[in-house]
Design a protein around this motif. Structure first.
Motif: not given
Length: 193
Positions: A58, A191, A193
């Protein structure tokens, strides 16, 4: 004629036993096919091992701090891009830290790659930063990753702990063979993505 048949019959049986017929050929693969099977099995093992690191994949960002060699605390904003490469058998980790006081200033930039060696049953972490290369065997757990660097004067270790949305990492150093550890680094990333 009987003597010729008595001579040819054993020779025919011997030839039949020695010649690879369809049943024998099916049971005994050629060396080239055996090698391909081994490579295929190794790739499956590598792929399974690399899937264990899916928690890292990610784009991550957030604050961090480090203690400089002079003893001052420097705060930074970190971005980490972790992705699969080379047929999913390698993971690259690209990190960039920017000075928190002046985000235009790059405080640190690093690249690391992780792969798995089926023959040794070990992961390999190879990191490139500030002109140095570090190659070590990391410890991989459930949502954790730890690697250490040993020098004659000290040992540093970095422990990464993940959830579905967070990456928490601390760095510690020991100068007494691991009896006492002093934290000198931390990142708390989210995160993106």
């Amino acid at each position: 004629m009987k003597s010729l048949v008595r001579l040819l019959l054993p020779l025919a049986l011997l030839a039949a036993l020695l010649s690879p017929g369809p049943a024998t050929a099916a049971r005994t693969p050629s060396p080239a096919l055996s090698g391909q099977a081994s490579v295929g099995q190794a790739l499956v093992g590598q792929a399974e091992a690399m899937r264990r690191l899916s928690f890292m994949i990610g784009t991550w960002a957030g604050p961090g701090w480090t203690v400089t060699p002079s003893g001052t605390r420097q705060e930074f904003l970190q971005t980490e891009r972790v992705r699969r490469q080379a047929g999913d058998l390698v993971i690259s980790v690209e990190g960039q830290g920017r000075d928190k006081a002046d985000p235009r200033t790059i405080a640190d930039s690093a690249l690391a790659v992780i792969n798995y060696n089926e023959a040794t049953g070990q992961y390999r972490w190879e990191a490139f930063s500030r002109g140095y290369v570090t190659t070590v065997v990391p410890e991989v757990g459930d949502n954790t990753f730890r690697w250490s660097l040993q020098t004659p004067a000290y040992t540093s270790r970095y422990t990464l702990t993940f959830t579905a949305t967070t990456w928490h990492e601390i760095g510690e150093t020991t100068v007494d063979g691991g009896q006492t550890w002093h934290q000198n680094f931390q990142m708390d990333l989210r995160r993106l993505r």
